[in-house]
Design a protein around this motif. Structure first.
Motif, PDB file in Angstrom:
ATOM      1  N   PHE A 141       0.838  -1.187   0.000  1.00  0.00           N
ATOM      2  CA  PHE A 141       0.000   0.000   0.000  1.00  0.00           C
ATOM      3  C   PHE A 141       0.878   1.243   0.000  1.00  0.00           C
ATOM      4  N   PRO A 142       0.405   2.339  -0.607  1.00  0.00           N
ATOM      5  CA  PRO A 142       1.221   3.554  -0.676  1.00  0.00           C
ATOM      6  C   PRO A 142       1.573   4.103   0.707  1.00  0.00           C
ATOM      7  N   ARG A 242      12.546  11.538   9.656  1.00  0.00           N
ATOM      8  CA  ARG A 242      11.469  10.560   9.827  1.00  0.00           C
ATOM      9  C   ARG A 242      10.715  10.265   8.531  1.00  0.00           C
ATOM     10  N   LYS A 243      11.115  10.894   7.450  1.00  0.00           N
ATOM     11  CA  LYS A 243      10.462  10.633   6.167  1.00  0.00           C
ATOM     12  C   LYS A 243      11.199   9.526   5.413  1.00  0.00           C
ATOM     13  N   HIS A 244      10.488   8.950   4.439  1.00  0.00           N
ATOM     14  CA  HIS A 244      11.138   8.014   3.526  1.00  0.00           C
ATOM     15  C   HIS A 244      11.719   8.832   2.381  1.00  0.00           C
ATOM     16  N   VAL A 245      13.037   8.855   2.269  1.00  0.00           N
ATOM     17  CA  VAL A 245      13.720   9.671   1.261  1.00  0.00           C
ATOM     18  C   VAL A 245      14.514   8.767   0.330  1.00  0.00           C
ATOM     19  N   ASP A 465       8.078  -0.321  -5.289  1.00  0.00           N
ATOM     20  CA  ASP A 465       8.347  -0.894  -3.964  1.00  0.00           C
ATOM     21  C   ASP A 465       8.758   0.199  -2.986  1.00  0.00           C
ATOM     22  N   ASP A 466       9.561   1.154  -3.465  1.00  0.00           N
ATOM     23  CA  ASP A 466      10.054   2.231  -2.608  1.00  0.00           C
ATOM     24  C   ASP A 466       8.918   3.131  -2.116  1.00  0.00           C
ATOM     25  N   PHE A 467       7.885   3.282  -2.926  1.00  0.00           N
ATOM     26  CA  PHE A 467       6.779   4.182  -2.586  1.00  0.00           C
ATOM     27  C   PHE A 467       5.685   3.490  -1.760  1.00  0.00           C
TER      28      PHE A 467
END
Length: 480
Positions: A141-142, A242-245, A465-467
């Motif tokens: 899921f996104p 804390r973000k996905h970068v 997959d990364d998103f």
């Protein structure tokens, strides 16, 4: 009359209260003006993306796939128009611009295919006594809205690598194109607007760089996908821990020519590929050949061929079909390359060909005897400059590749399959290309680096997959 290009706010055209000019780096002509969104309009786009996120994630796969198929088809239909625009925006020779459009066509097609085939996985849990009667379904899921920040060197295809995977997984995306090359992304917006994607699921906002920190830090944008310099990329990562970068950053890619690659045909091929891919975007590619590391047994013959083939590269007006190497993106970029080459020469490097600048154009350049304390020895030149290095063994060659802060891709010219697997095992890079320059990239393969070259991977499936993240559903009380 000069065209002012509107931007795309939550899927509709909009204009702000200011604009900026985009100029052709070859002749300085005005390509167009671009409207700049106001702070209120940026807020509107972010709010719309956050609001539509749950509904967009639940969109049937066929809706997302149909939209992606449409974009692929329309890009193909408008290839020449968009290629001419890419050339005007960043000075890329037209033959390479056409290739870029063709790659973007494929990226959206692959995204459509992946959107249809992404089914998750199932697993029975009764492999242990405590799991009797239990069965798991794992789906992705996104993670949320994606903020995509694109560079100037591939103003359509690297935009596609952010937009297409986001749409494929149902993640809203706010795209920020490079200030030097925003119009290609805005034309992509025209095509996206022809689809049935929900309002708010995408925006294309040419936000000035100085206003990006607030957008990067907005908590409603949990995923940041950035392509650009390592300095800016790691500033982004450090500012939002804390973000996905995802960072696709720089490199100083090496082409290694080993002793067994020694026939006349072998050396001709290596020299041709090295000359082409040290210059093909004016050197403005993260995987352009910057270092050539050759075994001593083939070094002299290779140098002669490389210099000849670099000198055969046709320079000039990038709109001419015959031109191989156009200008850099602007004169400031060419002045920086000139300064770095001058620094290398002052410290002992020899210019075998090139080494001159005219406006925004820098001549294809080959250096030998590059000293280790020159800027060019360690930094990414992002210009049409390569250096030649002699080594005495495979051990020494691979050590030289790894002696870098970067690790994006490497090319190894060898016929030995054992050496190929050794290169794959030992080279500290994201990709090893055997029998060719490090500049080869298929857009469906995982692409990215290690060390200062970034984190995460592009390539349609891998970006999808990364998103997204895995979410497990466990069913209980089943007779399996």
């Amino acid at each position: 009359m000069t065209t002012t290009h509107e931007f795309w706010l939550a899927g509709r055209r909009a204009s702000g209260d200011a604009d900026f000019e985009v100029r052709h780096s070859f002749d300085g002509s005005l390509v167009g003006k671009v409207s700049v969104p106001t702070d209120a309009q940026v807020e509107e786009a972010v709010a719309a993306a956050a609001a539509v996120a749950p509904a967009f994630a639940a969109t049937p796969a066929h809706v997302r796939a149909a939209a992606l198929d449409h974009v692929s088809k329309r890009l193909a239909e408008r290839t020449e128009e968009i290629a001419r625009l890419i050339t005007a925006e960043n000075g890329k020779p037209i033959k390479w611009a056409r290739g870029e459009v063709g790659r973007a066509v494929s990226v959206f097609r692959w995204a459509a295919e992946e959107a249809r085939r992404t089914n998750g996985e199932t697993m029975r849990l009764d492999t242990d006594p405590g799991g009797v009667g239990r069965f798991a379904v794992v789906r992705r899921f996104p993670k949320g809205v994606v903020l995509g920040i694109a560079p100037f060197n591939f103003p359509l295809n690297l935009v596609a690598h952010k937009v297409a995977p986001a749409i494929a997984v149902g993640a809203p995306i706010i795209l920020k194109p490079a200030p030097a090359t925003p119009i290609s992304a805005l034309v992509l917006g025209e095509i996206l607007a022809e689809t049935d994607l929900p309002a708010g699921s995408w925006s294309v906002l040419p936000v000035p760089n100085e206003k990006m920190p607030a957008l990067v830090q907005d908590e409603r944008l949990p995923v940041v996908s950035f392509t650009g310099s390592d300095k800016v990329g790691y500033q982004i990562m450090d500012s939002v821990p804390r973000k996905h970068v995802t960072l696709e950053l720089g490199g100083n890619a090496a082409a290694v020519v080993l002793a067994d690659w020694s026939s006349e045909a072998d050396l001709d091929w290596a020299a041709t590929r090295i000359a082409m891919f040290s210059n093909y975007q004016g050197g403005q590619s993260c995987i352009s050949v910057q270092r050539v590391i050759a075994d001593a047994s083939v070094y002299d013959a290779l140098v002669e061929k490389v210099v000849a083939k670099v000198e055969a590269q046709v320079t000039g007006d990038p709109s001419d079909d015959a031109v191989d190497v156009g200008p850099l993106v602007d004169e400031k970029a060419a002045e920086r390359v000139e300064a770095w080459v001058d620094d290398a020469v002052a410290k002992g490097a020899k210019v075998l060909t090139g080494g001159t600048r005219e406006g925004a154009a820098y001549a294809p350049t080959v250096l030998a005897d590059l000293p280790s304390d020159a800027i060019l020895a360690t930094a990414e030149v992002f210009g049409p400059v390569l250096s030649l290095h002699r080594v005495n063994s495979t051990d020494e060659a691979f050590a030289a590749v790894n002696d870098s802060a970067f690790g994006l891709q490497a090319g190894v010219f060898t016929h030995d399959v054992q050496t190929a697997f050794r290169a794959h095992r030992e080279l500290q890079v994201g990709g090893v290309i055997i029998g060719d320059a490090p500049s080869y990239r298929a857009d469906q393969m995982p692409y990215g680096g290690v060390k200062d070259s970034g984190v995460g991977r592009e390539g349609v499936k891998y970006a999808m997959d990364d998103f997204t993240y895995e979410r497990v559903l466990v069913l209980t009380g089943l007779d399996l």
